[in-house]
Write an enzyme that holds these catalytic residues in place. Structure first.
Site, PDB file in Angstrom:
ATOM      1  N   HIS A  48       0.901  -1.272   0.165  1.00  0.00           N
ATOM      2  CA  HIS A  48       0.023  -0.032  -0.186  1.00  0.00           C
ATOM      3  C   HIS A  48       0.959   1.243  -0.043  1.00  0.00           C
ATOM      4  O   HIS A  48       0.570   2.122  -0.796  1.00  0.00           O
ATOM      5  CB  HIS A  48      -0.923  -0.196   1.201  1.00  0.00           C
ATOM      6  CG  HIS A  48      -1.703   1.192   1.356  1.00  0.00           C
ATOM      7  ND1 HIS A  48      -2.805   1.617   0.974  1.00  0.00           N
ATOM      8  CD2 HIS A  48      -1.286   2.418   2.208  1.00  0.00           C
ATOM      9  CE1 HIS A  48      -3.151   2.766   1.352  1.00  0.00           C
ATOM     10  NE2 HIS A  48      -2.262   3.084   2.291  1.00  0.00           N
ATOM     11  N   GLU A  49       1.911   1.226   0.840  1.00  0.00           N
ATOM     12  CA  GLU A  49       2.774   2.467   0.795  1.00  0.00           C
ATOM     13  C   GLU A  49       3.773   2.502  -0.463  1.00  0.00           C
ATOM     14  O   GLU A  49       4.010   3.605  -0.686  1.00  0.00           O
ATOM     15  CB  GLU A  49       3.809   2.275   1.987  1.00  0.00           C
ATOM     16  CG  GLU A  49       3.118   2.497   3.305  1.00  0.00           C
ATOM     17  CD  GLU A  49       2.062   3.507   3.477  1.00  0.00           C
ATOM     18  OE1 GLU A  49       2.523   4.703   3.109  1.00  0.00           O
ATOM     19  OE2 GLU A  49       0.892   3.345   4.243  1.00  0.00           O
ATOM     20  N   HIS A  52       1.563   4.387  -2.977  1.00  0.00           N
ATOM     21  CA  HIS A  52       1.773   5.718  -2.972  1.00  0.00           C
ATOM     22  C   HIS A  52       3.228   6.369  -3.544  1.00  0.00           C
ATOM     23  O   HIS A  52       3.188   7.539  -4.384  1.00  0.00           O
ATOM     24  CB  HIS A  52       2.045   6.388  -1.219  1.00  0.00           C
ATOM     25  CG  HIS A  52       0.538   6.242  -0.585  1.00  0.00           C
ATOM     26  ND1 HIS A  52      -0.532   7.106  -0.990  1.00  0.00           N
ATOM     27  CD2 HIS A  52       0.232   5.765   0.598  1.00  0.00           C
ATOM     28  CE1 HIS A  52      -1.427   6.601  -0.097  1.00  0.00           C
ATOM     29  NE2 HIS A  52      -0.980   6.077   0.749  1.00  0.00           N
ATOM     30  N   GLU A 126      -5.665   7.434  -1.173  1.00  0.00           N
ATOM     31  CA  GLU A 126      -5.644   6.159  -0.165  1.00  0.00           C
ATOM     32  C   GLU A 126      -6.436   4.916  -1.057  1.00  0.00           C
ATOM     33  O   GLU A 126      -5.900   3.937  -0.899  1.00  0.00           O
ATOM     34  CB  GLU A 126      -6.454   6.322   1.026  1.00  0.00           C
ATOM     35  CG  GLU A 126      -5.944   7.270   1.812  1.00  0.00           C
ATOM     36  CD  GLU A 126      -4.021   6.850   2.581  1.00  0.00           C
ATOM     37  OE1 GLU A 126      -4.218   5.517   2.602  1.00  0.00           O
ATOM     38  OE2 GLU A 126      -3.597   7.482   2.393  1.00  0.00           O
ATOM     39  N   ASP A 130      -4.600   1.495  -2.069  1.00  0.00           N
ATOM     40  CA  ASP A 130      -5.173   0.203  -1.736  1.00  0.00           C
ATOM     41  C   ASP A 130      -5.484  -0.693  -2.919  1.00  0.00           C
ATOM     42  O   ASP A 130      -5.195  -1.923  -2.856  1.00  0.00           O
ATOM     43  CB  ASP A 130      -6.526   0.600  -1.313  1.00  0.00           C
ATOM     44  CG  ASP A 130      -6.479   0.799   0.282  1.00  0.00           C
ATOM     45  OD1 ASP A 130      -5.421   0.723   0.908  1.00  0.00           O
ATOM     46  OD2 ASP A 130      -7.529   1.243   0.675  1.00  0.00           O
TER      47      ASP A 130
END
Length: 225
Positions: A48-49, A52, A126, A130
């Site tokens: 998930h990070e 980003h 976000e 995801d």
């Protein structure tokens, strides 16, 4: 880029992970309170990070901050020494203190709109992160990890929709789970060996692909990605 671990357990049981920096100084930070999760859930959060990172969210948010500051200074320059504005509020003399007061009154509703737009955009980021995690095959693990983190942090799983829409920079847990499930439902579950590196697959990540992430996530502090 680097992967670092924060000794968050020395201060609280709160669990979190975040990504910051850009170009050659990117870094992902995991709280040590996340390490009690299963390996797949840790990897799902790490993915998930990485989402980003992949989508350049840090740089985009920095540019948004610059734009926000530009709007602040532009409006201030327009009202700080505006003689007509001072007179309309009953002031014959201009001063810095009065100018700042008038500016705060005028800018307050503008700032509310800007803050709301930034909050909405943060939730979009976000959801994108995801989906990136799910595209690497960690959709189910991410759902499980988000549930455990929300439970540890005593988060509200399903707050009032309007309150969350206005105040939450991260989507509520229920919305995030629905978003992941929707992505999984619309993504092809089978892929050829030639397409294993493409983000169109769901839970087809192999153990060989998971090992580098696992080593980085659990092998110690400040590891190179």
């Amino acid at each position: 880029g680097k992967l670092s671990q924060v000794d968050g357990s020395k201060r609280s049981s709160h669990s979190n992970a975040y990504m910051y920096g850009f170009w050659f100084e990117k870094r992902i930070v995991l709280f040590d309170t996340l390490l009690n999760l299963s390996h797949d859930k840790i990897l799902a959060i790490l993915a998930h990070e990485l989402g980003h990172w992949k989508h350049g969210h840090t740089l985009q948010m920095m540019l948004q901050g610059f734009a926000h500051q530009f709007v602040i200074f532009y409006i201030y320059s327009a009202v700080a020494w505006n003689e007509g504005l001072f007179r309309s509020f009953g002031f014959n003399d201009k001063s810095v203190l009065i100018g700042l007061t008038l500016f705060s009154l005028i800018f307050s509703p503008v700032n509310e709109v800007i803050s709301l737009l930034q909050t909405l955009l943060s939730r979009v980021y976000e959801f994108q992160a995801d989906r990136f995690s799910a595209s690497l095959g960690y959709g189910d693990s991410l759902k499980g990890g988000l549930k455990e983190i929300s439970e540890q942090n005593l988060s509200c799983f399903n707050p009032d929709p309007w309150y969350a829409w206005y105040h939450y920079s991260h989507p509520p847990l229920v919305e995030r789970l629905r978003g992941i499930e929707k992505y999984q439902a619309t993504t092809t579950t089978s892929c050829s060996s030639e397409g294993d590196d493409q983000p169109g697959r769901t839970e087809a990540a192999t153990e060989a692909e998971k090992e580098p992430l696992l080593a980085a996530a659990t092998g110690g502090k400040d590891k190179e990605l």
